[in-house]
Design a protein around this motif. Structure first.
Motif, mmCIF file in Angstrom:
data_model
loop_
_atom_site.group_PDB
_atom_site.id
_atom_site.type_symbol
_atom_site.label_atom_id
_atom_site.label_comp_id
_atom_site.label_asym_id
_atom_site.label_seq_id
_atom_site.Cartn_x
_atom_site.Cartn_y
_atom_site.Cartn_z
ATOM 1 N N ARG A 249 0.814 -1.225 0.000
ATOM 2 C CA ARG A 249 0.000 0.000 0.000
ATOM 3 C C ARG A 249 0.846 1.274 0.000
ATOM 4 N NH1 ARG A 249 -4.931 -1.081 4.334
ATOM 5 N NH2 ARG A 249 -5.784 -2.929 3.304
ATOM 6 N N GLY A 250 2.155 1.102 0.031
ATOM 7 C CA GLY A 250 3.037 2.278 0.017
ATOM 8 C C GLY A 250 3.152 2.954 1.379
ATOM 9 N N ASN A 251 2.915 2.189 2.436
ATOM 10 C CA ASN A 251 2.942 2.782 3.781
ATOM 11 C C ASN A 251 4.318 2.835 4.426
ATOM 12 O OD1 ASN A 251 0.184 3.258 4.027
ATOM 13 N ND2 ASN A 251 -0.238 1.189 4.773
ATOM 14 N N PHE A 252 5.273 2.093 3.869
ATOM 15 C CA PHE A 252 6.536 1.916 4.589
ATOM 16 C C PHE A 252 7.262 3.240 4.822
ATOM 17 C CE2 PHE A 252 11.012 0.104 4.785
ATOM 18 C CZ PHE A 252 10.844 -0.524 5.994
ATOM 19 N N GLU A 253 7.531 3.966 3.757
ATOM 20 C CA GLU A 253 8.300 5.223 3.895
ATOM 21 C C GLU A 253 7.563 6.258 4.742
ATOM 22 O OE1 GLU A 253 11.336 6.299 3.459
ATOM 23 O OE2 GLU A 253 11.967 4.311 2.788
ATOM 24 N N PRO A 254 6.249 6.509 4.451
ATOM 25 C CA PRO A 254 5.549 7.490 5.303
ATOM 26 C C PRO A 254 5.537 7.081 6.781
ATOM 27 C CG PRO A 254 4.205 6.899 3.385
ATOM 28 C CD PRO A 254 5.419 6.040 3.333
ATOM 29 N N ASN A 255 5.426 5.774 7.034
ATOM 30 C CA ASN A 255 5.423 5.328 8.430
ATOM 31 C C ASN A 255 6.792 5.554 9.079
ATOM 32 O OD1 ASN A 255 3.990 3.942 10.657
ATOM 33 N ND2 ASN A 255 5.658 2.477 10.401
ATOM 34 N N LEU A 256 7.848 5.279 8.289
ATOM 35 C CA LEU A 256 9.198 5.512 8.805
ATOM 36 C C LEU A 256 9.397 6.976 9.174
ATOM 37 C CD1 LEU A 256 11.830 3.618 6.649
ATOM 38 C CD2 LEU A 256 11.723 3.754 9.130
ATOM 39 N N GLU A 257 8.900 7.863 8.317
ATOM 40 C CA GLU A 257 9.017 9.301 8.595
ATOM 41 C C GLU A 257 8.336 9.637 9.923
ATOM 42 O OE1 GLU A 257 10.675 11.874 7.660
ATOM 43 O OE2 GLU A 257 11.671 10.490 6.287
ATOM 44 N N ARG A 258 7.175 9.049 10.127
ATOM 45 C CA ARG A 258 6.402 9.294 11.348
ATOM 46 C C ARG A 258 7.185 8.774 12.567
ATOM 47 N NH1 ARG A 258 2.567 6.859 14.150
ATOM 48 N NH2 ARG A 258 3.072 4.874 13.150
ATOM 49 N N VAL A 259 7.721 7.560 12.444
ATOM 50 C CA VAL A 259 8.482 6.964 13.549
ATOM 51 C C VAL A 259 9.721 7.818 13.839
ATOM 52 C CG1 VAL A 259 9.910 4.950 14.152
ATOM 53 C CG2 VAL A 259 7.624 4.616 13.172
ATOM 54 N N ARG A 260 10.384 8.255 12.764
ATOM 55 C CA ARG A 260 11.583 9.085 12.963
ATOM 56 C C ARG A 260 11.241 10.352 13.726
ATOM 57 N NH1 ARG A 260 12.784 8.206 6.833
ATOM 58 N NH2 ARG A 260 14.160 6.395 6.880
ATOM 59 N N SER A 261 10.103 10.961 13.392
ATOM 60 C CA SER A 261 9.835 12.231 14.093
ATOM 61 C C SER A 261 9.402 11.959 15.532
ATOM 62 C CB SER A 261 8.868 13.110 13.324
ATOM 63 O OG SER A 261 7.612 12.524 13.312
ATOM 64 N N LEU A 262 8.693 10.862 15.780
ATOM 65 C CA LEU A 262 8.295 10.552 17.162
ATOM 66 C C LEU A 262 9.506 10.227 18.041
ATOM 67 C CD1 LEU A 262 5.169 8.294 16.474
ATOM 68 C CD2 LEU A 262 5.167 10.421 17.798
ATOM 69 N N LEU A 263 10.467 9.510 17.475
ATOM 70 C CA LEU A 263 11.607 9.073 18.290
ATOM 71 C C LEU A 263 12.761 10.078 18.296
ATOM 72 C CD1 LEU A 263 11.735 5.204 17.670
ATOM 73 C CD2 LEU A 263 10.453 6.517 19.366
ATOM 74 N N GLY A 264 12.861 10.865 17.225
ATOM 75 C CA GLY A 264 13.923 11.871 17.168
ATOM 76 C C GLY A 264 13.812 12.872 18.319
ATOM 77 N N VAL A 265 12.599 13.267 18.643
ATOM 78 C CA VAL A 265 12.431 14.232 19.752
ATOM 79 C C VAL A 265 12.794 13.579 21.083
ATOM 80 C CG1 VAL A 265 10.711 15.726 18.646
ATOM 81 C CG2 VAL A 265 9.935 13.754 19.953
ATOM 82 N N ARG A 266 12.601 12.277 21.166
ATOM 83 C CA ARG A 266 12.978 11.564 22.405
ATOM 84 C C ARG A 266 14.506 11.508 22.525
ATOM 85 N NH1 ARG A 266 7.809 9.812 21.209
ATOM 86 N NH2 ARG A 266 6.636 8.907 22.929
ATOM 87 N N ARG A 267 15.163 11.232 21.393
ATOM 88 C CA ARG A 267 16.635 11.229 21.410
ATOM 89 C C ARG A 267 17.154 12.606 21.845
ATOM 90 N NH1 ARG A 267 20.548 12.443 17.088
ATOM 91 N NH2 ARG A 267 19.035 14.125 16.878
ATOM 92 N N ASP A 268 16.566 13.667 21.264
ATOM 93 C CA ASP A 268 16.999 15.028 21.631
ATOM 94 C C ASP A 268 16.765 15.282 23.117
ATOM 95 O OD1 ASP A 268 17.552 15.337 18.984
ATOM 96 O OD2 ASP A 268 15.794 16.581 18.530
ATOM 97 N N ALA A 269 15.608 14.843 23.604
ATOM 98 C CA ALA A 269 15.286 15.079 25.023
ATOM 99 C C ALA A 269 16.313 14.395 25.918
ATOM 100 C CB ALA A 269 13.882 14.560 25.334
#
Ligand SMILES: Cc1ncc(COP(=O)(O)O)c(C=O)c1O
Length: 358
Positions: A249-269
């Motif tokens: 369904r083409g969900n892989f890349e958009p989902n990865l982007e979402r995961v990256r933004s959710l976890l990137g802020v945690r890494r920064d924190a």
């Protein structure tokens, strides 16, 4: 007081695309139910095997899809039972336990901030019985968060060729990158003959699907298939078909982007909290993945500190569990919220500043 877990290497609940996966699971059964709900090919759901094979530029017969990539590690441990395996020091604790349970001797090879040290590997290859393989996690390593530099990737590939060494590159975190440019995998640099590759959809889609995979030299793939056949006949095809539907369904890349933004802020924190709270310590600065490796001042014993930490409402994994030094710890930023990360690091730092009662 709620205990804050800096121990759990799980994705935060928000990372899991529950609704979409429910729809994918339903569609997978409706479209291909008689295959997905039967015994089937032991190597995995064929459309998924083909997707993985294409991504890595190999024949699908070299791809073994397992119930999570750790299951494949069990097959490798069975295959090389009672042999010797080189591992990074520190490394992911579960493979260490699996290998030990199969009588495989592990030889730790030193790492520094740039990952596995090639000179130490060269040295390790010159003494003792020839190792069955080297187990390495070159990108955003569990537990250290470290990444092998490009120069060292080239060196490692050269050493593998020179010593005819099989390398298993375990890469579940490579796509979970928050900043910086991707590095080529060892598998891609070497051409996939001496380097086998494993990854998983646990960090990119959902761990509960239990879909991991190996790209192996063809003879080894067949040997592991035989072990898989005698273990479970067929892997969980429903999980694999659900993953395939999600990809289709083409969900892989958009989902990865979402995961990256959710976890990137945690890494920064976590990085900001460490900077603020623990000026006397050192830690890794990963550009992706789930973990930060904390090195507390010499003389600190993170295993002894774990009990008091639990009482103070924070947990982590002592570095010694991964073969690391007494003053080290693995901190996971993947599971709890940015506010919990800040509070967890504050609680931990307060304990480190306070000498333990004798
Ligand atoms: C380095 C590494 N390899 C493998 C795994 C296991 O992945 P899977 O869920 O596919 O069994 C993990 C999970 O934390 C991991 O950190």
């Amino acid at each position: 007081m709620e205990t804050i877990s800096l121990a759990r290497g799980n994705p935060a609940h928000e990372c899991i695309p529950v609704e979409e996966l429910a729809s994918c699971a339903r569609a997978a059964v409706e479209r291909d139910g008689s295959t997905v709900l039967s015994y089937g090919p032991v190597g995995g759901y064929q459309p998924l095997r083909e997707w993985i094979a294409e991504r890595h530029g190999v024949d699908p017969a070299r791809v073994l899809v397992t119930n999570g990539s750790l299951q494949g590690m069990v097959f490798l441990a069975e295959r090389f039972r009672a042999g010797r395996v080189l591992v990074e020091a520190p490394t992911y604790d579960r493979p260490l336990k699996i290998l030990a349970a199969h009588g495989v001797e592990t030889t730790p090879v030193a790492m520094d901030d740039e990952g596995l040290e090639p000179d130490a590997l060269d040295q390790a290859l010159r003494v003792g019985e020839k190792p069955a393989f080297l187990y390495t996690i070159p990108t955003f390593q569990n537990p250290s968060g470290r990444t092998l530099s490009l120069e060292r990737r080239h060196r490692l590939v050269e050493l593998a060729r020179q010593h005819e060494l099989l390398v298993l590159e375990d890469d579940p975190y490579g796509l979970v990158r928050y900043e910086g440019a991707s590095l080529p995998t060892l598998f891609a640099l070497e051409g996939g003959e001496r380097v086998a590759y494993s990854s998983s959809f646990s960090k990119t889609i959902a761990p509960g699907l239990r879909v991991g995979y190996f790209v192996l030299p063809a003879p080894l793939e067949r040997e592991l298939e035989a072990l898989a056949l005698s273990t479970y006949i067929t892997p969980v095809l429903l999980g694999q078909a659900t993953v395939f539907e999600f990809l289709r369904r083409g969900n892989f890349e958009p989902n990865l982007e979402r995961v990256r933004s959710l976890l990137g802020v945690r890494r920064d924190a976590m990085l900001e909290a460490l900077e603020r709270e623990l000026p006397g310590a050192r830690w890794s600065h990963p550009e992706g993945g789930y973990f930060i490796w904390l090195e507390l001042p010499e003389g600190t014993d993170t295993a002894a500190l774990l009990g008091p930490a639990g009482e103070a409402g924070v947990t982590y994994v002592p570095g010694a569990d991964f073969g690391g030094a007494q003053n080290t710890a693995r901190l996971a930023f993947s599971f709890v919220s940015p506010d919990e990360i800040k509070e967890g690091v504050r609680r931990l730092a307060a304990l480190v500043r306070e000498p333990l009662p004798v």
